[in-house]
Motif scaffolding. Structure first.
Motif, mmCIF file in Angstrom:
data_model
loop_
_atom_site.group_PDB
_atom_site.id
_atom_site.type_symbol
_atom_site.label_atom_id
_atom_site.label_comp_id
_atom_site.label_asym_id
_atom_site.label_seq_id
_atom_site.Cartn_x
_atom_site.Cartn_y
_atom_site.Cartn_z
ATOM 1 N N HIS A 84 15.043 10.514 13.688
ATOM 2 C CA HIS A 84 16.596 10.044 13.647
ATOM 3 C C HIS A 84 16.735 8.595 13.927
ATOM 4 O O HIS A 84 17.481 7.841 13.311
ATOM 5 C CB HIS A 84 17.246 11.071 14.890
ATOM 6 C CG HIS A 84 18.618 10.393 15.133
ATOM 7 N ND1 HIS A 84 19.819 11.080 14.616
ATOM 8 C CD2 HIS A 84 19.172 9.444 15.737
ATOM 9 C CE1 HIS A 84 20.883 10.496 14.997
ATOM 10 N NE2 HIS A 84 20.600 9.527 15.824
ATOM 11 N N HIS A 88 18.018 5.416 11.393
ATOM 12 C CA HIS A 88 18.858 4.131 11.726
ATOM 13 C C HIS A 88 18.175 2.975 11.291
ATOM 14 O O HIS A 88 19.067 1.987 10.847
ATOM 15 C CB HIS A 88 19.238 3.948 13.293
ATOM 16 C CG HIS A 88 19.906 5.035 14.131
ATOM 17 N ND1 HIS A 88 21.418 5.118 13.602
ATOM 18 C CD2 HIS A 88 19.995 6.102 14.685
ATOM 19 C CE1 HIS A 88 22.090 6.037 13.980
ATOM 20 N NE2 HIS A 88 21.270 6.674 15.054
ATOM 21 N N ARG A 121 23.618 3.730 20.448
ATOM 22 C CA ARG A 121 25.101 4.285 19.943
ATOM 23 C C ARG A 121 25.573 5.213 21.144
ATOM 24 O O ARG A 121 25.179 6.122 21.547
ATOM 25 C CB ARG A 121 24.895 4.910 18.797
ATOM 26 C CG ARG A 121 24.870 3.908 17.611
ATOM 27 C CD ARG A 121 23.822 4.334 16.576
ATOM 28 N NE ARG A 121 22.557 4.781 16.794
ATOM 29 C CZ ARG A 121 21.604 3.720 17.337
ATOM 30 N NH1 ARG A 121 21.588 2.520 16.833
ATOM 31 N NH2 ARG A 121 20.415 4.220 17.507
ATOM 32 N N TYR A 124 28.655 9.729 19.284
ATOM 33 C CA TYR A 124 27.686 10.396 18.550
ATOM 34 C C TYR A 124 28.372 11.180 17.316
ATOM 35 O O TYR A 124 27.665 12.052 16.649
ATOM 36 C CB TYR A 124 27.002 11.414 19.430
ATOM 37 C CG TYR A 124 26.230 10.711 20.277
ATOM 38 C CD1 TYR A 124 24.802 10.405 19.845
ATOM 39 C CD2 TYR A 124 26.525 10.557 21.716
ATOM 40 C CE1 TYR A 124 24.022 9.403 20.748
ATOM 41 C CE2 TYR A 124 25.536 9.561 22.447
ATOM 42 C CZ TYR A 124 24.583 9.118 21.930
ATOM 43 O OH TYR A 124 23.579 8.374 22.670
ATOM 44 N N THR A 128 27.756 6.713 11.299
ATOM 45 C CA THR A 128 26.301 6.459 11.258
ATOM 46 C C THR A 128 25.284 7.660 11.982
ATOM 47 O O THR A 128 24.253 7.767 11.412
ATOM 48 C CB THR A 128 26.039 5.128 11.858
ATOM 49 O OG1 THR A 128 26.612 5.072 13.356
ATOM 50 C CG2 THR A 128 26.840 3.942 11.099
ATOM 51 N N GLU A 129 25.735 8.214 13.021
ATOM 52 C CA GLU A 129 25.242 9.084 13.471
ATOM 53 C C GLU A 129 24.940 10.490 12.547
ATOM 54 O O GLU A 129 23.908 11.093 12.478
ATOM 55 C CB GLU A 129 25.818 9.878 14.841
ATOM 56 C CG GLU A 129 25.589 8.792 15.908
ATOM 57 C CD GLU A 129 24.210 8.565 16.322
ATOM 58 O OE1 GLU A 129 23.291 9.323 16.462
ATOM 59 O OE2 GLU A 129 23.908 7.295 16.231
ATOM 60 N N ARG A 130 26.104 10.892 11.936
ATOM 61 C CA ARG A 130 25.976 11.793 10.864
ATOM 62 C C ARG A 130 24.793 11.379 9.753
ATOM 63 O O ARG A 130 23.789 12.146 9.505
ATOM 64 C CB ARG A 130 27.340 11.960 10.208
ATOM 65 C CG ARG A 130 27.283 13.266 9.180
ATOM 66 C CD ARG A 130 28.961 13.424 8.566
ATOM 67 N NE ARG A 130 28.687 14.582 7.741
ATOM 68 C CZ ARG A 130 28.373 14.513 6.543
ATOM 69 N NH1 ARG A 130 27.848 13.558 5.994
ATOM 70 N NH2 ARG A 130 28.451 15.526 5.786
ATOM 71 N N GLU A 133 21.432 11.623 11.123
ATOM 72 C CA GLU A 133 21.161 13.242 11.349
ATOM 73 C C GLU A 133 20.676 13.779 9.925
ATOM 74 O O GLU A 133 19.493 14.344 9.755
ATOM 75 C CB GLU A 133 22.070 14.049 11.995
ATOM 76 C CG GLU A 133 22.243 14.001 13.546
ATOM 77 C CD GLU A 133 21.001 14.495 14.180
ATOM 78 O OE1 GLU A 133 20.784 15.464 13.850
ATOM 79 O OE2 GLU A 133 20.323 13.698 14.916
#
Length: 163
Positions: A84, A88, A121, A124, A128-130, A133
């Motif tokens: 993860h 990023h 971050r 969540y 960007t988190e999606r 993931e």
């Protein structure tokens, strides 16, 4: 590398294929390959991060990137955190400043004057988190393991659709 946008699992899989990686069995092996591709070292270190709080942190330093992983995480969860944070890094996601985490990240003490940027971050459910993931899942799909068939252990589409 430049910032990329990966809106779905198909684009993530295509991106992973475009990297033309050698087979890898661990997140550490993948970090080594990505380090070589980027000509910039990526180190993975474990640290006791505050709970509640992030399970992983990306520290962007002058000459390398450091992925800090919650030392209490184990097995597949540990690997997923590394994947993860690696996502990023590859997507060049921005972070936020959280000075309260600096005392618990000894890696920052080594470079106080070097301009290390802590990439945390707090939202969540963000795009960007999606993206991180989904890319982590695509990297996990490509991991090789002689003991099992390659594949993903959870349904990415169902996870994000809330089914």
């Amino acid at each position: 590398m430049t910032a990329i946008r990966l809106p779905n699992i198909h684009s993530c899989r295509k991106f992973v294929r475009s990297l033309q990686l050698d087979p890898y069995a661990t997140a550490y092996e993948l970090c080594d390959q990505i380090s070589s591709l980027r000509a910039r070292p990526i180190r993975v270190v474990e640290s006791r991060l505050p709970i509640p709080g992030p399970m992983g942190v990306w520290v962007c330093r002058a000459h390398d990137d450091v992925v800090v992983v919650q030392e209490l995480a184990t097995g597949a969860h540990h690997d997923h955190i590394v994947l993860h944070e690696l996502a990023h890094i590859l997507c060049e996601h921005e972070g936020e400043t959280f000075p309260e985490y600096e005392p618990v990240l000894p890696i920052l003490d080594q470079e106080r004057d070097g301009g290390a940027v802590l990439r945390l971050r707090s939202a969540y459910d963000s795009e960007t988190e999606r993206e991180a993931e989904l890319l982590a899942a695509a990297f996990a799909e490509q991991m090789t393991d002689d003991r099992t068939e390659p594949g993903i252990s959870w349904d990415v589409h169902r996870y994000f659709a809330g089914d």
